[in-house]
Structures are given as C-alpha cells and as structure tokens.
Design a protein around this motif. Structure first.
Motif, mmCIF file in Angstrom:
data_model
loop_
_atom_site.group_PDB
_atom_site.id
_atom_site.type_symbol
_atom_site.label_atom_id
_atom_site.label_comp_id
_atom_site.label_asym_id
_atom_site.label_seq_id
_atom_site.Cartn_x
_atom_site.Cartn_y
_atom_site.Cartn_z
ATOM 1 N N GLY A 167 0.768 -1.160 -0.124
ATOM 2 C CA GLY A 167 -0.134 0.006 -0.167
ATOM 3 C C GLY A 167 0.898 1.389 0.058
ATOM 4 O O GLY A 167 1.849 1.355 0.734
ATOM 5 N N ARG A 168 0.481 2.286 -0.806
ATOM 6 C CA ARG A 168 1.327 3.450 -1.005
ATOM 7 C C ARG A 168 0.783 4.710 -0.117
ATOM 8 O O ARG A 168 1.291 5.598 -0.160
ATOM 9 N N GLY A 169 -0.297 4.315 0.746
ATOM 10 C CA GLY A 169 -0.830 5.512 1.492
ATOM 11 C C GLY A 169 -0.127 5.593 2.823
ATOM 12 O O GLY A 169 -0.235 6.678 3.382
ATOM 13 N N PHE A 189 0.691 -2.010 3.907
ATOM 14 C CA PHE A 189 0.283 -3.345 3.937
ATOM 15 C C PHE A 189 0.408 -3.993 2.464
ATOM 16 O O PHE A 189 -0.113 -3.450 1.736
ATOM 17 N N LYS A 245 -4.531 -7.918 1.479
ATOM 18 C CA LYS A 245 -5.847 -7.340 2.038
ATOM 19 C C LYS A 245 -6.846 -7.585 1.156
ATOM 20 O O LYS A 245 -8.065 -7.579 1.935
ATOM 21 N N ASP A 247 -7.320 11.339 -0.171
ATOM 22 C CA ASP A 247 -7.394 12.629 0.729
ATOM 23 C C ASP A 247 -6.111 12.894 1.148
ATOM 24 O O ASP A 247 -5.785 13.344 2.234
ATOM 25 N N GLU A 248 -5.347 12.926 0.056
ATOM 26 C CA GLU A 248 -3.760 13.295 0.384
ATOM 27 C C GLU A 248 -3.545 14.453 1.388
ATOM 28 O O GLU A 248 -3.535 15.552 0.607
ATOM 29 N N GLY A 249 -3.304 14.446 2.639
ATOM 30 C CA GLY A 249 -2.944 15.397 3.447
ATOM 31 C C GLY A 249 -1.685 15.585 4.517
ATOM 32 O O GLY A 249 -1.604 16.397 5.267
ATOM 33 N N TYR A 292 -7.770 16.605 7.770
ATOM 34 C CA TYR A 292 -6.519 15.552 7.627
ATOM 35 C C TYR A 292 -6.929 14.319 8.324
ATOM 36 O O TYR A 292 -6.609 13.468 7.489
ATOM 37 N N ILE A 293 -7.490 14.219 9.325
ATOM 38 C CA ILE A 293 -8.124 12.798 9.707
ATOM 39 C C ILE A 293 -8.793 11.910 8.920
ATOM 40 O O ILE A 293 -8.910 10.868 8.863
ATOM 41 N N GLY A 349 -7.921 11.139 6.105
ATOM 42 C CA GLY A 349 -6.980 10.170 5.324
ATOM 43 C C GLY A 349 -6.921 9.094 6.043
ATOM 44 O O GLY A 349 -6.768 7.910 5.230
ATOM 45 N N ILE A 386 -10.049 -0.730 0.941
ATOM 46 C CA ILE A 386 -9.930 0.848 0.838
ATOM 47 C C ILE A 386 -8.406 0.785 0.387
ATOM 48 O O ILE A 386 -7.374 0.036 1.168
ATOM 49 N N ASN A 387 -8.010 1.381 -0.661
ATOM 50 C CA ASN A 387 -6.574 1.551 -1.005
ATOM 51 C C ASN A 387 -6.134 2.937 -1.573
ATOM 52 O O ASN A 387 -7.132 3.727 -1.886
ATOM 53 N N ASN A 388 -4.919 3.366 -1.400
ATOM 54 C CA ASN A 388 -4.188 4.506 -1.804
ATOM 55 C C ASN A 388 -4.467 4.576 -3.355
ATOM 56 O O ASN A 388 -4.502 3.536 -4.196
ATOM 57 N N LEU A 407 -3.467 8.710 14.299
ATOM 58 C CA LEU A 407 -3.068 9.928 14.401
ATOM 59 C C LEU A 407 -2.154 10.457 15.871
ATOM 60 O O LEU A 407 -1.382 11.072 15.707
HETATM 61 C C1 FMN Z 1 -3.775 10.280 10.327
HETATM 62 C C2 FMN Z 1 -3.820 9.360 9.170
HETATM 63 C C3 FMN Z 1 -3.745 9.916 7.873
HETATM 64 C C4 FMN Z 1 -3.748 8.865 6.760
HETATM 65 N N1 FMN Z 1 -3.911 9.869 5.501
HETATM 66 C C5 FMN Z 1 -3.565 9.015 4.525
HETATM 67 C C6 FMN Z 1 -3.952 9.626 3.021
HETATM 68 O O1 FMN Z 1 -4.123 10.939 3.098
HETATM 69 N N2 FMN Z 1 -4.156 9.139 1.933
HETATM 70 C C7 FMN Z 1 -3.697 7.377 2.201
HETATM 71 O O2 FMN Z 1 -3.727 6.860 1.155
HETATM 72 N N3 FMN Z 1 -3.832 6.770 3.286
HETATM 73 C C8 FMN Z 1 -4.004 7.698 4.485
HETATM 74 N N4 FMN Z 1 -3.628 6.943 5.650
HETATM 75 C C9 FMN Z 1 -3.580 5.628 5.696
HETATM 76 C C10 FMN Z 1 -5.094 4.910 5.624
HETATM 77 O O3 FMN Z 1 -5.686 4.729 6.954
HETATM 78 C C11 FMN Z 1 -4.848 3.533 4.823
HETATM 79 O O4 FMN Z 1 -3.920 2.582 5.455
HETATM 80 C C12 FMN Z 1 -4.728 3.411 3.429
HETATM 81 O O5 FMN Z 1 -5.444 4.341 2.747
HETATM 82 C C13 FMN Z 1 -4.714 2.157 2.690
HETATM 83 O O6 FMN Z 1 -4.396 2.254 1.391
HETATM 84 P P1 FMN Z 1 -3.103 1.394 0.854
HETATM 85 O O7 FMN Z 1 -3.156 0.171 1.606
HETATM 86 O O8 FMN Z 1 -3.067 1.031 -0.436
HETATM 87 O O9 FMN Z 1 -2.061 2.260 1.518
HETATM 88 C C14 FMN Z 1 -3.590 7.912 6.814
HETATM 89 C C15 FMN Z 1 -3.689 7.121 8.118
HETATM 90 C C16 FMN Z 1 -3.631 8.021 9.145
HETATM 91 C C17 FMN Z 1 -3.740 7.216 10.641
#
Ligand code: FMN
Ligand code: FES
Lengths: 427, 160
Positions: free
Chosen positions: A59-61, A65, A70, A89-91, A175-176, A178, A213-215, A396
C-alpha cells in the motif's frame, strides 16, 4: 507540472500534451488493455489476486500493507453488497503525488479500481478526493464520464455481465479523513471520526458492508501489473518492496517534485535527481516518509536506500513517500513546533490521549521555541509521548509522537541549547 | 420562508444525492454544503437549516458536519477568501513569507477580513501541493502555486 522521473504509474505519459489525462491518450499508451483482456478471457478473480500478490505491491498510502493480501480479507462466500474505496485525501504534509496522478493519469486509477472490483466482487466504488484539490475532483468526474461512455464503467462492462459504478466524493478540510475509517464515516455524511478496529473495513466498512480501501497510487499500479506481470513489477524493486514508487521531494532542494523510481534507490541518488541542495547549502536532516515519519540526520540519510525495510531499519518509515529535505539553516525546534501544531490542530478530539496529548506536545515545544523551556521539558515530552502512542483509537496519536521522538533522539542538543540559552543554536 | 438555495443549486445537490444508495441520502451532505456555500459565500444558520431540510436531516447533524471540516465557513467571509499553507514543507520554501506578505499588504491577520469586505485571510494546512510552494487557495477551489510576493501582487490585481 512537478513530475520529473517516470516509473510505472506515469509510464509513457507525455505531460506536455494538453489533455494528457483524457481517455483517448490513456488508451493510446496501453490503457484499458488489461481490463479488456480480463473481461474477454474471463480470468478468474483469484488469479487476478494471485498476480497482485506476486507483484509484491504494498500500500502506497502510508502503512505499506501488502495489497493482494488485503483483498483476500473480504469475508469468504459473502453474497451481498461490497464496496471499493480509493483514498485520495492526500493531506500528510510533504505528500503531493496522488494529486499529480489525478492531474495527469486519472484513468489509471479508474482502471485499477475496475480491475480491483472484478477481483473482489465489489459493485460500487467511491474515490474520496482531498477538498483542497477541487479542480482535480471536477476533472476526475469528467474522467469517470469518459470511462462510462466508453463502456468501461457502469452496467455490463464491455458487454459482459460484470458491472461496477464509480463516483467521486470530496473532503473539505480535515486531515483525519485520510485515516480509512474516518474516511468511511465522512462518506456516510458524518464527522470524520475514526472507528474502533477490529472489525476492519474489509469486514465492516462503508454502510456496514465489506469494503476494500486503497491509496490512489496503489490502484494506479494495478493496470501495469496486470498488463505486464506481477513478477516484472516485483523485479523493478527489491524483495519485500516491489515496483517503482513515487517520492514527493520538498524543502531545500533545487527541483522539488515527484520522482517515480525503483524502491531501493539510494537517497543520495534521489537528492541528485532533485537537483541537489538549494544554494549549495549543507544537508542537515531528512524526513523520509511524510511529516509523521521520524526525522533522520544527514549522515544516516546519505547511506539510506529508499525502500520499506531499509528506512524502518534506520529508525523511520517510508510512509507515503514524502521526502522533506532540510538544510543547515533549519532550527529543529522550530520545525517540530510547526509539525506539533499541525497534529494538535487536526486531532479529531474523539479520544482523550490524542486530544489532550497533542495540545501538551505543541505547548511544550512552543515554549521551548519561544525561550520559555524548562529543564524537565524534554523528559515531559517523552513521557507524554508514551501516554499517547498505542493508546488511541487511530494512528494519528502515533503520528504526532513519532516526529517528537525522532527529533529528541537525533537533535536533542538543539533542544537543550534552546532551554539553557533561551535562543536558537542555528541563528 | 424564502428559499435561499437556487434551483440550479438544488439540481446540483440532486446529482450528489444520486451517487449514494437511496437510504443513505445524508452521504450527500458534504457536497450539498459545498454547493450552498459556493452560492452564498458562507453558511448561515438559515442556509444550514435549508440544506438539512432538503436532505431530510436534522439541522444539528448538518451543523455538526459543517463545523467539523475546516473549509466550511459558518461566519461571513470576504469576497475572496485566501488560504495560505504554512505547514513545514511549504515553510521551507517561502510559505510563511507569503503569509506574512499577505498580512502586511492587506493589513489583516489570520482569520480576519479587510474593512471593505474584499479579502479574508486564512492559515491553511497541507494542501498536497508542497512541491509548488508557496501555495494559496482562492475561495476554496482555485489553487495558485509558486506564490512569491510578485505573484501575489499579480494575483491580487486580478481579483476584482
Ligand atoms: C492520520 C492518518 C492519515 C492518513 N492519511 C492518508 C492519506 O492521506 N492517504 C492515504 O492513502 N492513506 C492515509 N492513511 C492511511 C489509511 O488509513 C490507509 O491505511 C490507506 O489508505 C490504505 O491504502 P493502501 O493500503 O493502499 O496504502 C492515513 C492514516 C492515518 C492514521
Ligand atoms: S505543506 Fe503546504 S501544501 Fe503541503
């Protein structure tokens, strides 16, 4: 335009062409070929998941993972509504890659989601887009319409019995959201407050239904993997870190921007690609994975390779791939003060350790920065950190603590100097 | 009661509602509030109540959403709301300088509006555009990159 080196997500994208985001151009560079093949050959969903597993895509978020794994967490044999959600929700401060993906290659995200829908049996999907990039939300809606008109989205995709509906949803400054479970609450029309886990979204997700859910970058990698092969993707990176990855380089470099490079590339090479240090100044520190990742001093960074394991071993994390570069003029107390303010400001307020703890962290770093620090403050910061980390509903809290720990580990002398002398070591 | 939301705005909200399952109409609340705010510049209590009524939600549930997300304005703002990112990555590339320049030029601080009601200045968090710092949003939706003092002058000149 801020993409300077292209890997698999931006393969063959010609940024100079107007409308390079449009469906015609995406198809010209091989887009939707993977979808056509899978639908025509009726490739089994399990086989698609196996290919994604073989790619080593993580996962690139932020959490890294394994993506294929997943997708297998959806309840077996479940019949009924399942959802697919893309997280744009890139923040995370320092991160600006998903924005460029939506700007220049949104159909890779759309095709990736359709392929994921085929593999998981989800029939409806949402892309949650950061409110601050509203123009790209509008463009994404236009891209969805293009895909629908071309028969790639909607009912009976390419004349088959496979259907998938996709919609865009926007955030509006939190931000939350995300965090994946806060994001789901937000789509449900509520405050973005994270849910207790377990159950994880794969079991109880959007509207209580199983949800993957994925990035954005994760989804955008899927078409390439299925057009080529999982093995080829894996081979581009390192064991346990397959593929290329987008690194958003910001701060004191000559050419801030996105660099899509093989995982495992040395940081020193990335710094070179980014034009080296601005004004020829000396590198002081690097935050390698977004503002939540612990800072690393120059000597460690210059010996680092950019992959999940190496960065973890160095005591930080690859996170979202946001590389914040700081030169010798930066005061680490001031840098941490701004980051701590951010977590304090963005804590959703639901759980006490995070709501109160982030305020404490900020106020203490603030007073140190303003010459009012006390000798016991550094111990106090450490102990407050221990009382937040691991004790909150979502990550967070940890994200607020990790930068504090990193700074105190590597730049403790600057904090001590501030407290003792009521001024900055740097100038 | 007079209707605040235009028919065009209502049609746009209907498009949002159609994205979600019929029994989850409230999912459209974020889009609906954005549409209402874009039309009226800020969300008055009456406007929030009308959105609630339109989506068949309790006004307090809509208010809760409007107050949670930073880009919704529950108080009047100027004709142009300028949001400048001062988070660390931007600060390393002139984000704070841009904010200070705007404060001085407009004679207002963060959260304030100029006396003529033209500009409101807001401190923002990361907009996911740190590579183009300094970054500024105009009225929430228009992103302006590389906002050096010269570019700020130019931009302000364009805003009538
Ligand atoms: C406070 C907080 C902010 C996050 N912000 C983002 C975000 O902006 N973009 C994102 O893809 N994942 C974010 N994540 C991670 C997501 O909860 C989630 O792990 C992710 O979207 C899963 O996608 P992936 O497995 O493809 O990475 C954040 C997690 C936390 C705890
Ligand atoms: S820190 Fe300003 S846009 Fe990211």
């Amino acid at each position: 335009m801020t993409v300077y080196v292209k890997g698999i997500v931006f393969e063959n994208v010609d940024f100079d062409l107007p409308r390079c985001w449009s469906i015609d151009q995406y198809i010209q560079r091989g887009g939707y070929a993977a979808l056509k093949k899978i639908v025509a050959e009726k490739i089994a969903p399990e086989a698609v998941i196996e290919e994604v597993k073989a790619s080593g895509l993580r996962g690139r978020g932020g959490a890294g993972f394994p993506t294929g794994l997943k997708w297998t967490f959806l309840p077996k044999g479940y019949v009924g509504q399942k959802y697919l959600v893309c997280n744009t929700d890139e923040g995370e401060p320092g991160t600006f890659k998903d924005r460029d993906i939506l700007a220049y290659n949104p159909h890779a995200v759309i095709e990736g989601m359709i392929l994921a829908a085929w593999a998981t049996g989800a029939t409806v999907g949402y892309n949650y887009i950061h409110g601050e990039i509203f123009e790209l939300y509008q463009q994404f809606e236009a891209a969805i319409e293009e895909a629908r008109a071309a028969g790639f989205l909607g009912d009976n995709i390419l004349g088959s019995s496979f259907s998938f509906q996709l919609h865009a949803h926007h955030g509006y400054g939190a931000y939350i959201c995300g965090e994946e479970s806060a994001l789901l609450e937000s789509i449900e029309g509520k405050k973005g407050q994270p849910r207790y886990k377990p159950p994880f979204p794969a079991v109880v997700g959007l509207y209580g239904k199983p949800t993957i859910i994925n990035n954005t970058e994760t989804f955008a990698s899927i078409p390439w993997i299925l057009r080529n092969s999982g093995q080829e993707f894996q081979a581009l990176g390192k064991p346990n870190s397959g593929g290329t990855k987008l690194f958003s380089v910001s701060g004191h470099v000559n050419r801030p921007g996105n660099y899509e490079i093989p995982l495992g590339t040395p940081f020193a090479e990335l710094l070179d690609m980014a034009g080296g240090m601005r004004g020829g100044k000396k590198l002081k520190a690097v935050i390698p994975g977004g503002s939540s990742a612990p800072v690393l001093p120059a000597d460690i960074a210059m010996n680092l390779t950019m992959d999940f394991d190496a960065i973890a071993k160095a005591g930080s994390m690859l996170g979202s791939g946001a590389v914040i570069v700081m030169d010798e003029t930066v005061c680490m107390v001031k840098a941490l003060e701004r980051l701590s303010y951010f977590y304090f400001e963005e804590s959703c307020g639901q759980c006490t350790p995070c709501r109160e703890g982030t305020g404490w962290l900020y106020r203490i770093v603030h007073r140190i920065e303003h010459g009012e620090g006390r000798p016991e403050d550094l111990e106090l910061l450490a102990s407050i950190g221990d009382n937040i980390a691991g004790r909150t509903i979502c990550a967070l809290g940890d994200a607020a603590v990790l930068p504090v720990r990193g700074m105190l580990k590597h730049f403790r002398d600057e904090f001590e100097y501030h407290i003792a002398n009521k001024r900055c070591l740097v100038g | 009661m007079p209707q605040l939301l235009s028919n065009e705005a209502r049609a746009l909200i209907d498009r949002e509602v159609a994205k979600y399952p019929a029994e989850h109409k409230r999912s459209a609340v974020m889009g609906a509030l954005r549409i209402a705010q874009t039309e009226h510049r800020w969300l008055s209590e009456e406007l929030v109540a009308e959105v609630a009524d339109y989506l068949q939600m309790a006004p307090v549930a809509v208010y809760e959403v409007a107050s949670f997300y930073n880009m919704y304005d529950l108080k009047p703002v100027g004709r142009y709301k300028l949001t400048v990112c001062t988070n660390l990555p931007c600060a390393l590339s002139g984000g704070v300088t841009a904010a200070e320049y705007l404060k001085q030029k407009l004679g207002i601080g963060f959260g304030e509006t100029t006396a003529d009601g033209k500009f409101t200045l807001v401190e923002g968090e990361c907009m996911g555009a740190c590579g183009s710092a300094p970054v500024m949003l105009v009225n929430n939706h228009k992103m302006c990159a590389s906002m050096t003092p010269d570019e700020i002058d130019k931009k302000l000149g364009e805003l009538e």
